[in-house]
Design a protein around this motif. Structure first.
Motif, PDB file in Angstrom:
ATOM      1  N   PRO A  13     -16.927   7.238   4.980  1.00 57.29           N
ATOM      2  CA  PRO A  13     -15.633   6.732   4.538  1.00 57.29           C
ATOM      3  C   PRO A  13     -15.289   5.437   5.272  1.00 57.29           C
ATOM      4  CG  PRO A  13     -15.488   9.082   4.960  1.00 57.29           C
ATOM      5  CD  PRO A  13     -16.834   8.626   5.456  1.00 57.29           C
ATOM      6  N   GLY A  14     -14.808   4.451   4.527  1.00 58.45           N
ATOM      7  CA  GLY A  14     -14.413   3.174   5.117  1.00 58.45           C
ATOM      8  C   GLY A  14     -15.546   2.192   5.318  1.00 58.45           C
ATOM      9  N   ALA A  15     -16.759   2.530   4.887  1.00 61.86           N
ATOM     10  CA  ALA A  15     -17.914   1.665   5.117  1.00 61.86           C
ATOM     11  C   ALA A  15     -18.346   0.940   3.844  1.00 61.86           C
ATOM     12  CB  ALA A  15     -19.082   2.482   5.665  1.00 61.86           C
ATOM     13  N   GLU A  16     -19.081  -0.154   4.034  1.00 60.66           N
ATOM     14  CA  GLU A  16     -19.690  -0.911   2.939  1.00 60.66           C
ATOM     15  C   GLU A  16     -21.189  -0.927   3.165  1.00 60.66           C
ATOM     16  OE1 GLU A  16     -18.087  -4.802   2.210  1.00 60.66           O
ATOM     17  OE2 GLU A  16     -16.098  -4.163   2.842  1.00 60.66           O
ATOM     18  N   GLY A  76      -8.538   7.270  -2.394  1.00 53.49           N
ATOM     19  CA  GLY A  76      -8.855   5.881  -2.124  1.00 53.49           C
ATOM     20  C   GLY A  76      -9.673   5.275  -3.246  1.00 53.49           C
ATOM     21  N   HIS A  77     -10.321   4.159  -2.935  1.00 55.78           N
ATOM     22  CA  HIS A  77     -11.122   3.429  -3.919  1.00 55.78           C
ATOM     23  C   HIS A  77     -12.598   3.493  -3.560  1.00 55.78           C
ATOM     24  CE1 HIS A  77      -7.217   1.503  -4.714  1.00 55.78           C
ATOM     25  NE2 HIS A  77      -7.703   1.271  -5.911  1.00 55.78           N
ATOM     26  N   THR A  85     -18.652  -0.175  -1.768  1.00 57.58           N
ATOM     27  CA  THR A  85     -17.552  -0.181  -0.808  1.00 57.58           C
ATOM     28  C   THR A  85     -16.879   1.168  -0.924  1.00 57.58           C
ATOM     29  OG1 THR A  85     -17.244  -2.558  -1.076  1.00 57.58           O
ATOM     30  CG2 THR A  85     -15.419  -1.322  -0.089  1.00 57.58           C
ATOM     31  N   ASN A  86     -16.959   1.948   0.141  1.00 53.32           N
ATOM     32  CA  ASN A  86     -16.391   3.292   0.134  1.00 53.32           C
ATOM     33  C   ASN A  86     -15.076   3.292   0.918  1.00 53.32           C
ATOM     34  OD1 ASN A  86     -15.835   5.984   0.061  1.00 53.32           O
ATOM     35  ND2 ASN A  86     -17.507   6.600   1.402  1.00 53.32           N
ATOM     36  N   SER A  87     -13.998   3.013   0.213  1.00 44.80           N
ATOM     37  CA  SER A  87     -12.673   3.030   0.839  1.00 44.80           C
ATOM     38  C   SER A  87     -11.970   4.344   0.527  1.00 44.80           C
ATOM     39  CB  SER A  87     -11.842   1.849   0.329  1.00 44.80           C
ATOM     40  OG  SER A  87     -12.456   0.640   0.683  1.00 44.80           O
ATOM     41  N   THR A  88     -12.740   5.442   0.527  1.00 38.37           N
ATOM     42  CA  THR A  88     -12.188   6.773   0.290  1.00 38.37           C
ATOM     43  C   THR A  88     -12.220   7.564   1.592  1.00 38.37           C
ATOM     44  OG1 THR A  88     -14.248   7.954  -0.236  1.00 38.37           O
ATOM     45  CG2 THR A  88     -13.197   6.726  -2.037  1.00 38.37           C
ATOM     46  N   ASP A  89     -11.755   8.790   1.524  1.00 41.78           N
ATOM     47  CA  ASP A  89     -11.793   9.677   2.690  1.00 41.78           C
ATOM     48  C   ASP A  89     -12.980  10.636   2.642  1.00 41.78           C
ATOM     49  OD1 ASP A  89     -10.853  11.151   0.546  1.00 41.78           O
ATOM     50  OD2 ASP A  89      -9.307  12.189   1.691  1.00 41.78           O
TER      51      ASP A  89
END
Length: 99
Positions: free
Chosen positions: A85-88, A31-32, A60-64
């Protein structure tokens, strides 16, 4: 017969190489990760010094994988916060570690 044997050994060697070479990518997050506007695609596990750090970091943690913010450079100085993961999150720090 010898040609078949060499072909079989070549295929075996290639498979062994791929089996050894592939695990490194298993440790990368998928992810990013964005830190102060700088994006990392599929970041490898490890420490990243924040651009324009130290200071307030917008993450922005758009990783796993989880990402941990550290107060000092090179992931020193104690952890500040761990971002799931998935949080800002906005945090004051200097570096981030990808688990």
């Amino acid at each position: 017969m010898a040609s078949r044997l060499l072909t079989g050994l070549g295929a075996l060697a290639a498979a062994a190489f791929l089996a050894v070479a592939s695990p490194a990518s298993a440790f990368a997050a998928e992810g990013h990760l964005v830190v102060n506007g700088e994006a990392y695609l599929n970041p490898a596990a490890g420490c990243y010094n924040a651009p324009n750090g130290p200071g307030e970091l917008e993450i922005t943690n758009s990783t796993d994988k989880a990402v941990t913010v550290f107060a000092g450079p090179d992931c020193t100085g104690g952890s500040v916060v761990t971002i799931a993961p998935g949080a800002e999150e906005t945090a004051v720090g200097h570096s981030v570690n990808v688990a």
